[in-house]
Motif scaffolding. Sequence first.
Motif, PDB file in Angstrom:
ATOM      1  N   PHE A 184       9.192  -2.419   8.488  1.00 32.30           N
ATOM      2  CA  PHE A 184       7.762  -1.812   7.711  1.00 32.30           C
ATOM      3  C   PHE A 184       6.657  -2.040   8.383  1.00 32.30           C
ATOM      4  CE2 PHE A 184      11.024  -1.665   4.535  1.00 32.30           C
ATOM      5  CZ  PHE A 184      10.831  -0.591   3.564  1.00 32.30           C
ATOM      6  N   THR A 185       5.506  -1.302   7.932  1.00 31.82           N
ATOM      7  CA  THR A 185       4.120  -1.494   8.638  1.00 31.82           C
ATOM      8  C   THR A 185       3.257  -2.127   7.373  1.00 31.82           C
ATOM      9  OG1 THR A 185       3.525   0.881   8.314  1.00 31.82           O
ATOM     10  CG2 THR A 185       4.418   0.185  10.314  1.00 31.82           C
ATOM     11  N   TYR A 186       3.524  -1.539   6.240  1.00 30.51           N
ATOM     12  CA  TYR A 186       2.350  -2.203   5.052  1.00 30.51           C
ATOM     13  C   TYR A 186       3.190  -2.230   3.792  1.00 30.51           C
ATOM     14  CZ  TYR A 186       2.608   2.575   2.839  1.00 30.51           C
ATOM     15  OH  TYR A 186       3.030   3.731   2.090  1.00 30.51           O
ATOM     16  N   HIS A 187       2.461  -2.968   2.724  1.00 32.28           N
ATOM     17  CA  HIS A 187       3.083  -2.919   1.599  1.00 32.28           C
ATOM     18  C   HIS A 187       1.625  -2.820   0.666  1.00 32.28           C
ATOM     19  CE1 HIS A 187       1.408  -6.737  -0.204  1.00 32.28           C
ATOM     20  NE2 HIS A 187       1.420  -7.123   0.854  1.00 32.28           N
ATOM     21  N   ILE A 188       1.861  -2.353  -0.764  1.00 34.26           N
ATOM     22  CA  ILE A 188       0.817  -2.152  -1.507  1.00 34.26           C
ATOM     23  C   ILE A 188       0.452  -3.121  -2.792  1.00 34.26           C
ATOM     24  CG2 ILE A 188       1.052   0.402  -1.202  1.00 34.26           C
ATOM     25  CD1 ILE A 188       2.172   0.776  -3.964  1.00 34.26           C
ATOM     26  N   ASP A 189       1.467  -4.257  -2.721  1.00 35.07           N
ATOM     27  CA  ASP A 189       1.355  -5.054  -3.868  1.00 35.07           C
ATOM     28  C   ASP A 189       0.318  -6.140  -3.973  1.00 35.07           C
ATOM     29  OD1 ASP A 189       3.921  -3.794  -4.817  1.00 35.07           O
ATOM     30  OD2 ASP A 189       5.209  -4.773  -3.558  1.00 35.07           O
ATOM     31  N   ASP A 190      -0.702  -5.460  -3.847  1.00 38.75           N
ATOM     32  CA  ASP A 190      -2.052  -6.486  -3.991  1.00 38.75           C
ATOM     33  C   ASP A 190      -3.285  -5.642  -4.619  1.00 38.75           C
ATOM     34  OD1 ASP A 190      -4.624  -7.311  -2.567  1.00 38.75           O
ATOM     35  OD2 ASP A 190      -3.248  -8.764  -1.786  1.00 38.75           O
ATOM     36  N   VAL A 191      -3.969  -6.326  -5.419  1.00 32.31           N
ATOM     37  CA  VAL A 191      -4.892  -5.662  -6.125  1.00 32.31           C
ATOM     38  C   VAL A 191      -6.236  -6.384  -5.818  1.00 32.31           C
ATOM     39  CG1 VAL A 191      -3.545  -4.567  -7.799  1.00 32.31           C
ATOM     40  CG2 VAL A 191      -4.321  -6.818  -8.235  1.00 32.31           C
ATOM     41  N   SER A 192      -6.379  -7.248  -4.641  1.00 29.53           N
ATOM     42  CA  SER A 192      -7.581  -7.872  -4.501  1.00 29.53           C
ATOM     43  C   SER A 192      -8.692  -7.115  -3.899  1.00 29.53           C
ATOM     44  CB  SER A 192      -6.998  -9.106  -3.626  1.00 29.53           C
ATOM     45  OG  SER A 192      -6.755  -8.796  -2.244  1.00 29.53           O
ATOM     46  N   ARG A 193      -8.613  -6.163  -3.406  1.00 29.90           N
ATOM     47  CA  ARG A 193      -9.638  -5.497  -2.714  1.00 29.90           C
ATOM     48  C   ARG A 193      -9.643  -3.868  -2.709  1.00 29.90           C
ATOM     49  NH1 ARG A 193     -11.911  -8.747   1.454  1.00 29.90           N
ATOM     50  NH2 ARG A 193     -10.902 -10.649   2.015  1.00 29.90           N
ATOM     51  N   ASP A 194     -10.962  -3.667  -2.536  1.00 31.07           N
ATOM     52  CA  ASP A 194     -10.973  -1.894  -2.572  1.00 31.07           C
ATOM     53  C   ASP A 194     -11.062  -1.175  -1.493  1.00 31.07           C
ATOM     54  OD1 ASP A 194     -11.169  -1.565  -5.432  1.00 31.07           O
ATOM     55  OD2 ASP A 194     -13.073  -2.476  -5.498  1.00 31.07           O
ATOM     56  N   GLU A 195     -10.410  -2.083  -0.337  1.00 39.12           N
ATOM     57  CA  GLU A 195     -10.186  -1.410   1.019  1.00 39.12           C
ATOM     58  C   GLU A 195      -8.851  -1.892   1.539  1.00 39.12           C
ATOM     59  OE1 GLU A 195     -12.899  -3.069   4.093  1.00 39.12           O
ATOM     60  OE2 GLU A 195     -13.798  -4.067   2.505  1.00 39.12           O
ATOM     61  N   PRO A 196      -8.264  -1.235   2.425  1.00 38.86           N
ATOM     62  CA  PRO A 196      -6.885  -1.927   3.179  1.00 38.86           C
ATOM     63  C   PRO A 196      -7.408  -3.178   3.864  1.00 38.86           C
ATOM     64  CG  PRO A 196      -7.885   0.107   4.311  1.00 38.86           C
ATOM     65  CD  PRO A 196      -8.711   0.046   3.255  1.00 38.86           C
ATOM     66  N   PHE A 197      -6.431  -3.759   4.322  1.00 44.10           N
ATOM     67  CA  PHE A 197      -6.648  -4.972   5.495  1.00 44.10           C
ATOM     68  C   PHE A 197      -5.388  -5.290   6.110  1.00 44.10           C
ATOM     69  CE2 PHE A 197      -5.960  -6.717   1.141  1.00 44.10           C
ATOM     70  CZ  PHE A 197      -5.097  -7.542   1.212  1.00 44.10           C
ATOM     71  N   LYS A 205       0.503  -8.566  12.946  1.00 45.41           N
ATOM     72  CA  LYS A 205      -0.594  -7.762  11.982  1.00 45.41           C
ATOM     73  C   LYS A 205       0.339  -7.073  11.069  1.00 45.41           C
ATOM     74  CE  LYS A 205      -3.116  -5.730  14.965  1.00 45.41           C
ATOM     75  NZ  LYS A 205      -4.445  -4.940  15.254  1.00 45.41           N
ATOM     76  N   PHE A 206       0.104  -7.279   9.913  1.00 52.46           N
ATOM     77  CA  PHE A 206       1.015  -6.510   8.771  1.00 52.46           C
ATOM     78  C   PHE A 206      -0.242  -5.970   7.890  1.00 52.46           C
ATOM     79  CE2 PHE A 206       3.624  -5.525   5.193  1.00 52.46           C
ATOM     80  CZ  PHE A 206       4.783  -5.117   5.642  1.00 52.46           C
ATOM     81  N   ALA A 207       0.067  -4.489   7.576  1.00 53.58           N
ATOM     82  CA  ALA A 207      -1.031  -3.588   6.746  1.00 53.58           C
ATOM     83  C   ALA A 207      -0.962  -3.852   5.336  1.00 53.58           C
ATOM     84  CB  ALA A 207      -1.180  -2.393   7.169  1.00 53.58           C
ATOM     85  N   VAL A 208      -1.980  -4.293   4.608  1.00 52.06           N
ATOM     86  CA  VAL A 208      -2.033  -4.321   3.056  1.00 52.06           C
ATOM     87  C   VAL A 208      -2.743  -2.940   2.577  1.00 52.06           C
ATOM     88  CG1 VAL A 208      -2.312  -5.405   0.878  1.00 52.06           C
ATOM     89  CG2 VAL A 208      -1.655  -6.649   3.255  1.00 52.06           C
ATOM     90  N   VAL A 209      -2.441  -2.040   1.814  1.00 54.21           N
ATOM     91  CA  VAL A 209      -2.966  -0.949   1.325  1.00 54.21           C
ATOM     92  C   VAL A 209      -3.045  -1.064  -0.102  1.00 54.21           C
ATOM     93  CG1 VAL A 209      -3.129   1.757   1.110  1.00 54.21           C
ATOM     94  CG2 VAL A 209      -2.149   0.382   3.152  1.00 54.21           C
ATOM     95  N   PRO A 210      -4.131  -1.570  -0.788  1.00 56.65           N
ATOM     96  CA  PRO A 210      -4.204  -2.281  -2.183  1.00 56.65           C
ATOM     97  C   PRO A 210      -3.688  -1.143  -3.168  1.00 56.65           C
ATOM     98  CG  PRO A 210      -6.054  -3.289  -1.027  1.00 56.65           C
ATOM     99  CD  PRO A 210      -5.289  -2.226  -0.135  1.00 56.65           C
ATOM    100  N   TYR A 211      -3.036  -1.666  -4.139  1.00 54.75           N
ATOM    101  CA  TYR A 211      -2.711  -0.749  -5.494  1.00 54.75           C
ATOM    102  C   TYR A 211      -3.612  -0.769  -6.557  1.00 54.75           C
ATOM    103  CZ  TYR A 211       0.846   1.115  -8.481  1.00 54.75           C
ATOM    104  OH  TYR A 211       1.700   1.900  -9.289  1.00 54.75           O
ATOM    105  N   THR A 212      -3.470  -0.182  -7.399  1.00 47.05           N
ATOM    106  CA  THR A 212      -4.445  -0.343  -8.434  1.00 47.05           C
ATOM    107  C   THR A 212      -3.814  -0.245 -10.015  1.00 47.05           C
ATOM    108  OG1 THR A 212      -6.273   0.956  -9.658  1.00 47.05           O
ATOM    109  CG2 THR A 212      -4.233   2.524  -8.731  1.00 47.05           C
ATOM    110  N   LEU A 213      -4.521  -1.394 -10.621  1.00 45.12           N
ATOM    111  CA  LEU A 213      -3.884  -1.213 -12.255  1.00 45.12           C
ATOM    112  C   LEU A 213      -5.186  -0.496 -12.984  1.00 45.12           C
ATOM    113  CD1 LEU A 213      -2.710  -5.006 -12.245  1.00 45.12           C
ATOM    114  CD2 LEU A 213      -1.314  -2.839 -12.040  1.00 45.12           C
ATOM    115  N   ARG A 214      -6.216  -0.433 -12.352  1.00 47.13           N
ATOM    116  CA  ARG A 214      -7.493  -0.149 -13.223  1.00 47.13           C
ATOM    117  C   ARG A 214      -7.304   1.766 -13.140  1.00 47.13           C
ATOM    118  NH1 ARG A 214      -9.824  -2.797  -9.195  1.00 47.13           N
ATOM    119  NH2 ARG A 214     -10.367  -0.858  -8.254  1.00 47.13           N
TER     120      ARG A 214
END
Length: 313
Positions: A184-197, A205-214
């Motif tokens: 895998f290259t990324y996961h989305i199980d993070d809601v800490s930012r409004d941008e990928p990191f 390196k492993f990408a995080v593409v933040p999800y949303t609860l809002r």
Amino acid sequence: MTRTLTPRWLQRLLALSLLAPALAFAQERPWPDGAQLVLSFSMQFETGGQPEGAESPFSASPLPKGYPDLPANTWFDYGHKEGLWRLLDLWDRTGIKVTSHVVGEAALKHPELVKAIAQRGHEVAAHGMRWADSYNLSYAQEKQFIGDGVDAVQKLTGQRSVGYNANWLRRSRNTLKVLQDLNFTYHIDDVSRDEPFVTLVRGKKFAVVPYTLRNNDIVLIEGRHFSAEQFYQQLVLEFDRLYAEGASRRRMMSVSLHDRIGGTPAMVEAVERFIRYAQSHPKVSFMRKDRIAQIVLTEKHPLIDNSEAAYND
């Protein structure tokens, strides 16, 4: 009393020095094509993968054990009979591509639907083999749980998932290492930012593409009983603020729609209105999450956040 005036050239120099951090940020990590804001939609394909007694509008009055909750089953069935098809037509009308997180068992029960998602150009991402918790699994069990779901979808679509979403975001301390093992290259199980990191997993390196609860239909519509109109207003307010911030820093807006909730007539009407609103603004891009992950993994100076390093070594 003598008043000392600062020369105009010095005032400008001081102003530029104060703006320098923001300007450097925007120049260091710009979106492709100069986008001011990137929007990414998640289309959750879970219908058919849920266990007996899964959370539904009927959960407040559960039936005694041994009695099937037939009305609850029909609520989930709406996702594959109506909801996802309506959402697929919406993406076609508006010309955008999305990421669909697909439960393996759901794909096996509705192969024509997962094939249609892939054939229409959308990303088919992983959501586990079943709609079940995985945070309490051993390393080997979690690897099989995720891998079986990936294999099921790949056999039907020819597309191998590179992105992952755990059930209710509840990943384990081993999840990112498991995902790395499965390419895998990324996961989305993070809601800490409004941008990928980027985060480091075993030094890579492993990408995080933040999800949303809002901006999430299951939270707002089912959980807080928003109307479709209120959901639309939430999206517009979120967009307006992030779009303004995007003039000086990288911003991303995530929206999550579930097959049986976001695919209802009123919700699709609200979401289409929002998409048209967003498209009326210049420098707005819609991206699949695999594309966003690729951007942050290949840029020279990505935003790096190793706040979970204790679990990822």
